[in-house]
Write an enzyme that holds these catalytic residues in place. Structure first.
Site, short mmCIF file in Angstrom:
data_model
loop_
_atom_site.label_atom_id
_atom_site.label_comp_id
_atom_site.label_asym_id
_atom_site.label_seq_id
_atom_site.Cartn_x
_atom_site.Cartn_y
_atom_site.Cartn_z
N MET A 294 1.02 -1.40 0.21
CA MET A 294 -0.21 0.22 0.00
C MET A 294 0.70 0.99 -0.02
SD MET A 294 -3.57 -1.40 1.85
CE MET A 294 -2.68 -0.76 4.02
N HIS B 288 9.99 -4.44 3.01
CA HIS B 288 9.44 -3.91 1.45
C HIS B 288 9.94 -4.53 0.99
CE1 HIS B 288 6.09 -0.81 3.36
NE2 HIS B 288 5.25 -2.15 2.91
N GLN C 51 -9.81 -2.74 3.37
CA GLN C 51 -9.58 -3.22 4.25
C GLN C 51 -9.75 -2.71 5.35
OE1 GLN C 51 -5.88 -4.25 1.95
NE2 GLN C 51 -4.90 -4.02 3.94
N GLY D 25 4.97 -10.40 4.12
CA GLY D 25 5.58 -10.43 5.56
C GLY D 25 5.28 -10.79 6.21
N SER E 182 7.10 -0.31 10.27
CA SER E 182 5.72 -1.04 9.28
C SER E 182 5.99 0.68 8.93
CB SER E 182 4.94 -1.12 10.53
OG SER E 182 3.89 -0.34 10.73
O1 PAF Z 1 -0.08 -5.63 3.83
C1 PAF Z 1 -0.37 -5.00 2.82
O2 PAF Z 1 0.38 -3.68 2.69
C2 PAF Z 1 -1.85 -5.08 2.65
O3 PAF Z 1 -2.42 -5.46 3.62
C3 PAF Z 1 -1.55 -5.51 1.26
C4 PAF Z 1 -1.21 -7.42 1.50
C5 PAF Z 1 -1.19 -4.87 0.27
C6 PAF Z 1 -3.46 -5.24 0.82
O4 PAF Z 1 -3.46 -4.41 0.41
#
Ligand code: PAF
Length: 254
Positions: free
Chosen positions: A31, A38, A62, A148, A186
């Site tokens: 995101m 990442h 989400q 992750g 994070s």
């Molecule tokens: O972990 C995240 O950043 C999100 O939950 C994901 C897997 C990209 C789905 O939107």
């Protein structure tokens, strides 16, 4: 140079093109607000696949809390620079309209594990995660997709979904990347003050102590955390806490 794709119709043409017919694909869904956690997923994908695709899509379905969605950090220019430096092949950066042609009329719901741990406190969160990940897996058709371990419940649910729906992608977990003092990286850490960052480092340190969940909860509260849940399942302890209005999650092997 990375190729940035905003139109899914363009991506679909590229994906079936002759140029990539014999290539293996790795997908790293994100995101944005990218950090070294990442980067670890991306580096693994680059090592294990011919072509690496990263997606940046802040998935509204989400976010059970609209304030959290509003405050989600956006560092797009820095993200793009990092992806270029890492030599990622493609960035998928679609709009909501592109990703949700039927709005949210169709969704994936897991009825068991997703209702526990974070799912208990974030109603609908994992429905949104699984739905968007299924869309991305169908769009990219990757050989491997990387998640992750900080979001261990998410990783397990995505893996279960891929198996349940016979999706030919190997779902791979990558160990959590931490700061020197142990805090899991994070995107939400960007919202912590200097002092809060120092306090936040106690979270994993306390979480891994060989004590009861109740005792861990009270030690965290003494340090100033508001504890949402602490729960050991098998040899892993999971937790979610708040510092101010920033929610942190982590899990450790004990
Ligand atoms: O972990 C995240 O950043 C999100 O939950 C994901 C897997 C990209 C789905 O939107």
């Amino acid at each position: 140079m990375i190729k940035v794709i905003e139109r899914l119709s363009e991506w679909k043409k590229i994906r079936v093109g002759r140029l990539y017919a014999k290539k293996t694909f790795g997908l790293v869904p994100t995101m944005g607000a990218l950090h070294d956690g990442h980067a670890a997923l991306i580096k693994k994908s680059i090592k294990e696949n011919d072509i690496t695709v990263v997606s940046i899509f802040v998935n509204p379905t989400q976010f059970n809390n609209p304030e959290d969605l509003k405050k989600y950090p956006n560092t797009f220019d820095a993200d793009l620079e990092l992806l270029n430096n890492l030599k990622v092949d493609f960035l998928l950066h679609p709009t909501y309209e592109e990703m949700y042609p039927y709005f949210y009329d169709y969704k994936v719901i897991e009825t068991n594990f997703s209702k526990t741990l974070c799912g208990q406190f974030r109603p609908g969160h994992f429905d949104g995660v699984l739905t968007v990940v299924l869309k991305l897996l169908n769009l990219v058709k990757p050989n491997k997709a990387y998640f992750g371990e900080k979001d261990f419940q998410q990783y397990k649910l995505v893996k279960g979904m891929a198996e349940a729906f016979f999706i030919d992608t190997k779902i791979i977990s990558v160990p959590t990347v931490r700061t020197k003092d142990g805090l899991a990286l994070s995107s939400r850490n960007m919202r912590l003050s200097k002092d809060e960052l120092k306090t936040a480092a106690y979270f994993p340190q306390i979480l891994k102590l060989k004590l009861s969940d109740e005792k861990i909860k009270s030690l965290l509260e003494k340090k100033g955390f508001r504890v949402e849940y602490i729960e050991q399942i098998g040899s892993r302890r999971f937790g979610a806490v708040y510092l101010g209005n920033v929610r942190l999650i982590d899990n450790v092997k004990i």
